[in-house]
Design an enzyme around this catalytic site. Structure first.
Site, short mmCIF file in Angstrom:
data_model
loop_
_atom_site.label_atom_id
_atom_site.label_comp_id
_atom_site.label_asym_id
_atom_site.label_seq_id
_atom_site.Cartn_x
_atom_site.Cartn_y
_atom_site.Cartn_z
N HIS A 115 38.69 42.28 43.92
CA HIS A 115 39.60 42.46 45.05
C HIS A 115 40.86 41.62 44.83
CE1 HIS A 115 35.81 43.38 47.58
NE2 HIS A 115 36.52 44.49 47.53
N CYS A 122 35.75 36.20 51.81
CA CYS A 122 35.05 37.42 52.20
C CYS A 122 33.84 37.20 53.09
CB CYS A 122 34.65 38.23 50.97
SG CYS A 122 33.63 37.35 49.79
#
Length: 252
Positions: free
Chosen positions: A161, A245
């Protein structure tokens, strides 16, 4: 309102997806203890910890950030690029509705995961790579334009990501791994060498959350006048997880 949305690790955590690293054994008991310490660090920094409903059938559900992007009072429920993660969304939608947020959805053929979304002021950087596609970015841009946000796509290399490779400090400077992200797209970049040093979470004031795997970056933050809040998330790092996250910070 300063709420930190989290989701406890489920019993199938060890089955979580790994993409750019080899698979390692996961100690579930240790992972749960690390997650509790992570939540305690958020609470100590003044955030009310709010658990999303459990999703035991979804191994990656603990990485709650990938399921939703919150901008002002709007919660954008994502459409993960990994099909196995799409079952995570409904429980997160329930949680953000309970928090009083408006909702919108990314729809097929768009894909978007929250780990690819980095908000800095009114600019929203979105990584385009394995999990987020151009249509997902287009839909996010349309949803956020009425809120005064500018969406900037960022092409990604061999990284899960965007926020696995770059995040921002409260002063607007960026901590980045230059070999994984085009740093020319960001103003005032501070290159870091530790992978864990490229993902930090500003908690308010001078407090900045980061992983224990980045001690030199913690020293850098202290030298810059910040107070590093260090947490051990080693079991989640085995699944390409970051401090970013494991929560969604909602501030209204």
């Amino acid at each position: 309102m300063r709420t930190a949305l989290v989701r406890e690790p489920g019993s199938r955590l060890a089955d979580g997806i790994v993409t750019h690293i080899g698979r390692s054994d996961i100690d579930l008991s240790l992972a749960r203890a690390q997650h509790m310490a992570y939540a305690d660090a958020l609470a100590s920094a003044g955030w009310e910890v709010y658990p999303a409903p459990a999703a035991d059938d979804c191994p990656d559900a603990v990485f709650v950030e990938d399921a939703v992007v919150v901008v002002d009072d709007l919660a954008v429920l994502t459409h993960p690029g990994a099909p196995a993660r799409r079952g995570e969304i409904s429980g997160v939608e329930q949680a953000v509705l309970e928090l009083g947020l408006r909702t919108a959805h990314i729809a097929e053929p768009g894909t978007l995961e929250g780990g690819d979304v980095l908000q800095v002021g009114t600019t929203v950087y979105v990584g385009r790579g394995g999990r987020t596609n151009a249509e997902g970015i287009r839909q996010l841009r349309a949803l956020l334009a009425p809120l005064g946000r500018t969406v900037v796509p960022v092409p990604l290399g061999a990284v899960l990501h965007l926020k696995s490779a770059v995040t921002a400090l409260p002063d607007g400077t960026f901590l980045a791994l230059p070999h994984l992200v085009p740093t020319g797209l960001f103003p005032a970049v501070r290159p870091v060498e530790e992978e864990g040093g490229s993902h930090v979470v500003p908690l308010g004031g001078d407090r900045v959350l980061l992983a224990a795997s980045a001690p030199r970056t913690a020293e850098l933050l202290a030298d810059l006048g910040y107070t590093p809040v260090v947490v051990d998330i080693g079991e989640f790092e085995k699944l390409e997880g970051c401090v970013t996250c494991l929560s969604v910070l909602v501030s209204r």
